[in-house]
Design a protein around this motif. Structure first.
Motif, PDB file in Angstrom:
ATOM      1  N   MET A   1       0.814  -1.195   0.000  1.00 55.76           N
ATOM      2  CA  MET A   1       0.000   0.000   0.000  1.00 55.76           C
ATOM      3  C   MET A   1       0.859   1.261   0.000  1.00 55.76           C
ATOM      4  O   MET A   1       0.485   2.275  -0.598  1.00 55.76           O
ATOM      5  N   SER A   2       2.030   1.209   0.643  1.00 53.78           N
ATOM      6  CA  SER A   2       2.936   2.362   0.651  1.00 53.78           C
ATOM      7  C   SER A   2       3.468   2.640  -0.752  1.00 53.78           C
ATOM      8  O   SER A   2       3.518   3.799  -1.197  1.00 53.78           O
ATOM      9  N   ILE A   3       3.855   1.586  -1.466  1.00 52.41           N
ATOM     10  CA  ILE A   3       4.355   1.743  -2.835  1.00 52.41           C
ATOM     11  C   ILE A   3       3.261   2.311  -3.731  1.00 52.41           C
ATOM     12  O   ILE A   3       3.487   3.240  -4.518  1.00 52.41           O
ATOM     13  N   LEU A   4       2.066   1.757  -3.617  1.00 60.07           N
ATOM     14  CA  LEU A   4       0.943   2.233  -4.433  1.00 60.07           C
ATOM     15  C   LEU A   4       0.616   3.687  -4.113  1.00 60.07           C
ATOM     16  O   LEU A   4       0.317   4.484  -5.009  1.00 60.07           O
ATOM     17  N   PHE A   5       0.689   4.049  -2.843  1.00 59.53           N
ATOM     18  CA  PHE A   5       0.404   5.425  -2.442  1.00 59.53           C
ATOM     19  C   PHE A   5       1.419   6.398  -3.036  1.00 59.53           C
ATOM     20  O   PHE A   5       1.048   7.443  -3.585  1.00 59.53           O
ATOM     21  N   VAL A   6       2.712   6.062  -2.943  1.00 57.67           N
ATOM     22  CA  VAL A   6       3.758   6.930  -3.500  1.00 57.67           C
ATOM     23  C   VAL A   6       3.569   7.076  -5.004  1.00 57.67           C
ATOM     24  O   VAL A   6       3.662   8.179  -5.564  1.00 57.67           O
ATOM     25  N   PHE A   7       3.294   5.975  -5.677  1.00 55.99           N
ATOM     26  CA  PHE A   7       3.101   5.998  -7.125  1.00 55.99           C
ATOM     27  C   PHE A   7       1.910   6.882  -7.507  1.00 55.99           C
ATOM     28  O   PHE A   7       1.995   7.707  -8.426  1.00 55.99           O
ATOM     29  N   SER A   8       0.801   6.726  -6.793  1.00 56.46           N
ATOM     30  CA  SER A   8      -0.392   7.516  -7.075  1.00 56.46           C
ATOM     31  C   SER A   8      -0.175   8.990  -6.757  1.00 56.46           C
ATOM     32  O   SER A   8      -0.612   9.878  -7.502  1.00 56.46           O
ATOM     33  N   LEU A   9       0.533   9.268  -5.656  1.00 57.00           N
ATOM     34  CA  LEU A   9       0.785  10.654  -5.259  1.00 57.00           C
ATOM     35  C   LEU A   9       1.673  11.368  -6.271  1.00 57.00           C
ATOM     36  O   LEU A   9       1.385  12.509  -6.670  1.00 57.00           O
ATOM     37  N   VAL A  10       2.738  10.704  -6.715  1.00 55.07           N
ATOM     38  CA  VAL A  10       3.631  11.300  -7.715  1.00 55.07           C
ATOM     39  C   VAL A  10       2.886  11.479  -9.036  1.00 55.07           C
ATOM     40  O   VAL A  10       3.071  12.486  -9.735  1.00 55.07           O
ATOM     41  N   SER A  11       2.044  10.521  -9.390  1.00 57.75           N
ATOM     42  CA  SER A  11       1.255  10.635 -10.621  1.00 57.75           C
ATOM     43  C   SER A  11       0.350  11.861 -10.568  1.00 57.75           C
ATOM     44  O   SER A  11       0.219  12.597 -11.551  1.00 57.75           O
ATOM     45  N   THR A  12      -0.268  12.080  -9.425  1.00 59.01           N
ATOM     46  CA  THR A  12      -1.144  13.247  -9.258  1.00 59.01           C
ATOM     47  C   THR A  12      -0.354  14.543  -9.403  1.00 59.01           C
ATOM     48  O   THR A  12      -0.820  15.505 -10.033  1.00 59.01           O
ATOM     49  N   TRP A  13       0.843  14.568  -8.824  1.00 57.78           N
ATOM     50  CA  TRP A  13       1.684  15.761  -8.908  1.00 57.78           C
ATOM     51  C   TRP A  13       2.113  16.034 -10.355  1.00 57.78           C
ATOM     52  O   TRP A  13       2.098  17.187 -10.808  1.00 57.78           O
ATOM     53  N   ILE A  14       2.467  14.985 -11.111  1.00 56.93           N
ATOM     54  CA  ILE A  14       2.864  15.152 -12.509  1.00 56.93           C
ATOM     55  C   ILE A  14       1.695  15.721 -13.313  1.00 56.93           C
ATOM     56  O   ILE A  14       1.858  16.645 -14.119  1.00 56.93           O
ATOM     57  N   ALA A  15       0.508  15.166 -13.104  1.00 58.58           N
ATOM     58  CA  ALA A  15      -0.677  15.653 -13.825  1.00 58.58           C
ATOM     59  C   ALA A  15      -0.976  17.102 -13.461  1.00 58.58           C
ATOM     60  O   ALA A  15      -1.320  17.912 -14.335  1.00 58.58           O
ATOM     61  N   TYR A  16      -0.834  17.441 -12.195  1.00 55.43           N
ATOM     62  CA  TYR A  16      -1.087  18.813 -11.733  1.00 55.43           C
ATOM     63  C   TYR A  16      -0.120  19.796 -12.395  1.00 55.43           C
ATOM     64  O   TYR A  16      -0.534  20.868 -12.883  1.00 55.43           O
TER      65      TYR A  16
END
Length: 225
Positions: A92-107
């Motif tokens: 879940m930590s890996i998935l969270f980091v991946f999703s968070l960075v993805s959101t930042w890139i899109a932003y």
């Protein structure tokens, strides 16, 4: 129109199908861990295609995103077949980091590149959905670190809790608040009202600004020429 120009459109469709799949799996009684084994690879693939394609020229960043995605899928698979409790939190930590960075890139892509297009407005919707997804992981970590932070969860299994907390996250960010799931500990309550504030601020400011800029671009003859 090139696929990359409408990447957020495909991502939005994928996210909506993914959410519907979670609901259908729950209705059919598919176990939470089985759902996680199927849904995580699909989510990682959608994020890579829909968001990380914007940084394809930055090889190191693409490699890092690929490593995160593969690591998340690998830990979920190992955990499913071997049942190692410690891998729950790692996965879940890996998935969270991946999703968070993805959101930042899109932003960053929405705010810092080019003119406002339909694809970017759809991207703003995708970010809104990803914020809700990220907050669901916040809630899950909170409940793992401080058990019984939420009243109304029906299981102690991480896969089931994540599905229920994802539902809770989206009714919180939209300020619906049915009350079937409620935060009962201080940290959980704080995260809840912060999500409500972020969700309202996002819709009121960023999305309204994007739509306004898009209409301005279409109506300005100098920008058309």
């Amino acid at each position: 129109m090139k696929i990359k120009r409408m990447n957020f459109g495909y991502l939005l469709g994928g996210l909506l199908i993914l959410m519907l799949s979670v609901a259908l799996a729950q209705e059919e009684g598919v176990m939470g861990e089985t759902r996680r084994l199927f849904l995580e690879p699909v989510l990682c693939l959608m994020l890579l295609m829909g968001i990380w394609s914007h940084v394809s020229e930055k090889k190191w960043l693409m490699i890092g995103g690929g490593i995160l995605a593969v690591s998340g899928v690998a830990t979920a698979t190992i955990d499913y077949f071997l049942g190692i409790p410690e891998l729950h939190l790692v996965n879940m930590s890996i998935l969270f980091v991946f999703s968070l960075v993805s959101t930042w890139i899109a932003y960053r892509h929405l705010l810092l590149t080019g003119s406002i297009t339909v694809n970017k407005i759809i991207g703003a919707i995708c970010i809104y959905l990803l914020i809700g997804l990220n907050w669901a992981m916040f809630y899950l970590f909170t409940n793992l670190a401080n058990p019984n932070s939420f009243q109304g969860l029906t299981s102690t299994a991480i896969g089931v809790q994540f599905s229920e907390l994802m539902y809770y996250s989206y009714i919180t960010i939209t300020t619906v608040g049915y009350g079937d799931l409620t935060p009962i500990k201080p940290i959980a309550r704080t995260l809840t009202y912060l999500e409500a504030i972020v969700g309202q601020f996002y819709v009121a400011v960023l999305v309204a600004w994007l739509v306004g800029m898009y209409l301005s671009d279409k109506g300005d003859p100098l920008k058309k020429s």
